[in-house]
Design an enzyme around this catalytic site. Structure first.
Site, PDB file in Angstrom:
ATOM      1  N   ARG A  92      30.203  43.031  38.558  1.00  0.00           N
ATOM      2  CA  ARG A  92      31.093  44.125  38.183  1.00  0.00           C
ATOM      3  C   ARG A  92      31.017  44.501  36.709  1.00  0.00           C
ATOM      4  NH1 ARG A  92      36.628  43.124  38.573  1.00  0.00           N
ATOM      5  NH2 ARG A  92      36.200  41.171  37.559  1.00  0.00           N
ATOM      6  N   ASP A  93      30.248  43.774  35.916  1.00  0.00           N
ATOM      7  CA  ASP A  93      30.299  43.974  34.465  1.00  0.00           C
ATOM      8  C   ASP A  93      28.910  43.879  33.864  1.00  0.00           C
ATOM      9  OD1 ASP A  93      31.366  44.337  31.941  1.00  0.00           O
ATOM     10  OD2 ASP A  93      31.885  42.233  31.691  1.00  0.00           O
ATOM     11  N   ILE A  94      28.062  44.821  34.216  1.00  0.00           N
ATOM     12  CA  ILE A  94      26.687  44.810  33.729  1.00  0.00           C
ATOM     13  C   ILE A  94      26.682  45.339  32.293  1.00  0.00           C
ATOM     14  CG2 ILE A  94      24.354  45.722  34.060  1.00  0.00           C
ATOM     15  CD1 ILE A  94      25.146  45.940  37.061  1.00  0.00           C
TER      16      ILE A  94
END
Length: 95
Positions: A92-94
């Protein structure tokens, strides 16, 4: 730490600990955790070459063309994400 946040952090640490054993190429390994009253600290392995923003700003990718960036950055990123997705993990947090 609120209970909901504590559960989210605990779930993330469990996934990162499990991934550490798999040693997937392109996935930064979790080295350890520590906790104090309101914070949880995650320690990750160092990544050679720094982050993408610094690399691009420093001229490592700029001026080399879209194809070069896709080959060096986008392709490997998509490969790692495909590996994670095959394990039913969605990032969810690239960065």
């Amino acid at each position: 730490m609120q209970q909901r946040h504590h559960l989210n952090v605990a779930r993330e640490v469990a996934i990162l600990t499990w991934l550490r054993a798999l040693r997937l190429p392109g996935v930064v390994r979790l080295l350890g955790t520590s906790e104090c009253s309101n914070n949880v600290y995650l320690t990750f392995e160092a990544c050679e070459g720094g982050d993408l923003f610094t690399r691009m700003r420093g001229g490592g990718c700029l001026g080399r063309g879209e194809a070069a960036i896709c080959q060096e950055v986008i392709g490997p990123l998509l490969s790692v994400l495909a590996d994670l997705h095959s394990l039913n993990i969605v990032h969810r947090d690239i960065k």
